[in-house]
Design a protein around this motif. Structure first.
Motif, short mmCIF file in Angstrom:
data_model
loop_
_atom_site.label_atom_id
_atom_site.label_comp_id
_atom_site.label_asym_id
_atom_site.label_seq_id
_atom_site.Cartn_x
_atom_site.Cartn_y
_atom_site.Cartn_z
N ALA A 187 27.12 48.01 -33.92
CA ALA A 187 25.91 48.42 -34.63
C ALA A 187 24.87 48.93 -33.64
O ALA A 187 24.40 48.19 -32.80
CB ALA A 187 25.33 47.24 -35.42
N GLY A 188 24.55 50.20 -33.76
CA GLY A 188 23.51 50.76 -32.90
C GLY A 188 23.86 50.71 -31.43
O GLY A 188 22.97 50.62 -30.57
N GLY A 189 25.15 50.78 -31.11
CA GLY A 189 25.57 50.76 -29.71
C GLY A 189 25.59 49.38 -29.09
O GLY A 189 25.63 49.26 -27.88
N GLN A 190 25.60 48.31 -29.91
CA GLN A 190 25.56 46.95 -29.37
C GLN A 190 26.61 46.06 -30.01
O GLN A 190 26.82 46.10 -31.23
CB GLN A 190 24.19 46.32 -29.58
N TYR A 191 27.26 45.26 -29.18
CA TYR A 191 28.02 44.12 -29.63
C TYR A 191 27.17 42.89 -29.32
O TYR A 191 26.73 42.72 -28.19
CB TYR A 191 29.36 44.02 -28.91
N SER A 201 20.77 28.65 -39.25
CA SER A 201 19.87 29.71 -38.78
C SER A 201 20.31 30.13 -37.38
O SER A 201 20.61 29.28 -36.54
CB SER A 201 18.42 29.23 -38.77
N TRP A 202 20.31 31.45 -37.15
CA TRP A 202 20.89 32.00 -35.92
C TRP A 202 19.93 32.95 -35.23
O TRP A 202 19.15 33.65 -35.88
CB TRP A 202 22.20 32.73 -36.27
N THR A 203 20.01 32.98 -33.88
CA THR A 203 19.14 33.81 -33.06
C THR A 203 19.98 34.71 -32.16
O THR A 203 20.92 34.23 -31.50
CB THR A 203 18.22 32.94 -32.19
N PHE A 204 19.66 36.00 -32.13
CA PHE A 204 20.34 36.93 -31.24
C PHE A 204 20.00 36.57 -29.80
O PHE A 204 18.84 36.40 -29.44
CB PHE A 204 19.91 38.36 -31.55
N ARG A 205 21.04 36.48 -28.94
CA ARG A 205 20.83 36.04 -27.55
C ARG A 205 21.29 37.04 -26.50
O ARG A 205 20.71 37.10 -25.42
CB ARG A 205 21.56 34.72 -27.31
N TYR A 206 22.35 37.81 -26.79
CA TYR A 206 22.97 38.54 -25.69
C TYR A 206 23.70 39.76 -26.24
O TYR A 206 24.34 39.69 -27.29
CB TYR A 206 23.95 37.63 -24.97
N THR A 207 23.56 40.89 -25.53
CA THR A 207 24.34 42.08 -25.83
C THR A 207 25.59 42.08 -24.97
O THR A 207 25.51 42.16 -23.74
CB THR A 207 23.52 43.35 -25.56
N MET A 208 26.74 41.97 -25.61
CA MET A 208 28.00 41.89 -24.88
C MET A 208 28.39 43.25 -24.31
O MET A 208 28.09 44.29 -24.91
CB MET A 208 29.11 41.38 -25.80
N PRO A 209 29.07 43.29 -23.15
CA PRO A 209 29.44 44.57 -22.55
C PRO A 209 30.47 45.33 -23.38
O PRO A 209 30.50 46.56 -23.35
CB PRO A 209 30.02 44.18 -21.18
#
Length: 311
Positions: A187-191, A201-209
């Protein structure tokens, strides 16, 4: 470490094709046939596997369950699912039950150690659960558009995050409150990788390579491996550190209390630290899943066999 009293082919010990550093000769493997052969109506081998003491259950591709109660020596088959390939199977010692999920979104539950199964969720309007953990109060399964949770394995609630088209596919729990799940929709160039302390409840933490192929917790850290052989680790699920390329694309990771063990094609690879792996091909189809009990490692393969090795 060879296994006695199994009428099977012994596979050479790990170490001949080491990758990234480690110790040679950890395990010797034997391939056994669980006692049922592939037919046109049942053309898929074991898809997933888990253990409860000496009881080992493999979920097959067309609704069958392979069950052993003597540590993998002999097997029986039963029909558990309506149809479709299994996506995960999970034993919960706290509730003493088994949860089985299929590709069509159905969920089945067993309370008698896999002898019989009850369908607790239909496929209508649901998405398949691909991986599962228990955090002491909730089952939490990765799914499309979020996670599915249940306090008892019977009633399930979908928790949405990441967008309706995001596929959450790998989940891990550190045993003390922190959960992490990977999102493999580009999505939008990000994993993306998300974390939670309660499973709801969840929080985005890291963009995987790259897209994640494995996620596991063990030896004090989360270990994330992507399809491009990247290895990333975290001690808290929030801050992630890129490690050296591990040299092989591991797509399943299991921690057996001492070693991380990962599947790659037809081989099993192991690591003490989660970042350097050794192993070799088992010579018995592609590896579908891994599990272990206190004294053996069990590997489900794609051609109706189970590879076992003493710890």
């Amino acid at each position: 470490k060879n296994i006695a009293s199994v009428d099977a082919t012994t596979v050479a010990a790990f170490g001949a094709a080491g990758v990234g550093g480690g110790v040679d000769g950890l395990y010797s493997w034997e391939i056994i046939a669980p006692g049922y052969s592939a037919t046109p109506a049942n053309s898929y081998g074991p898809q997933s596997i888990d253990t409860n003491g000496n009881t080992i259950i493999t979920a097959m591709g067309t609704g069958n369950i392979g069950r052993s109660t003597n540590n993998g020596l002999t097997w029986t088959r039963t029909q558990a699912m309506t149809t479709g390939a299994s996506t995960c199977i999970f034993y919960n010692p706290d509730l003493d039950d088994w949860i089985l999920c299929d590709f069509d979104g159905r969920i089945y539950r067993s309370t008698n150690d896999g002898v019989s199964w009850t369908q607790v969720r239909t496929h209508a309007g649901t998405q398949p659960i691909t991986d599962m953990v228990w955090n002491g109060s909730l089952y939490i399964g990765s799914s499309k558009g979020g996670v599915a949770t249940s306090p008892n394995g019977v009633t399930w609630t979908h928790r949405s995050f990441g967008g309706s088209t995001a596929y959450m596919d790998h989940i891990a729990y550190d045993g003390s409150g922190t959960l992490c799940v990977t999102e493999n929709y580009y999505a939008g160039g990000q994993y993306k990788l998300w974390s939670s302390t309660n499973g709801t409840s969840w929080t985005f933490r890291y963009t995987m390579p790259q897209a994640a192929s494995s996620l596991e917790y063990g030896n004090g850290k989360f270990v994330l491996i992507t399809g491009q052989k990247d290895c990333v680790t975290s001690t808290n699920g929030i801050n992630w550190t890129q490690q050296a390329d591990i040299g092989i694309g591991i797509y399943y990771l299991h921690y057996n209390g001492t070693y991380f063990m990962g599947a790659a094609g037809g081989g099993v690879y192991y690591s003490a630290n989660g970042t350097s792996y050794y192993g070799q091909d088992l010579g018995s189809g592609s590896v579908a899943s891994l599990s272990s009990n206190s004294n053996r490692v069990f590997v489900a393969t794609s051609i109706n066999t189970c590879a076992i090795a003493d710890l």
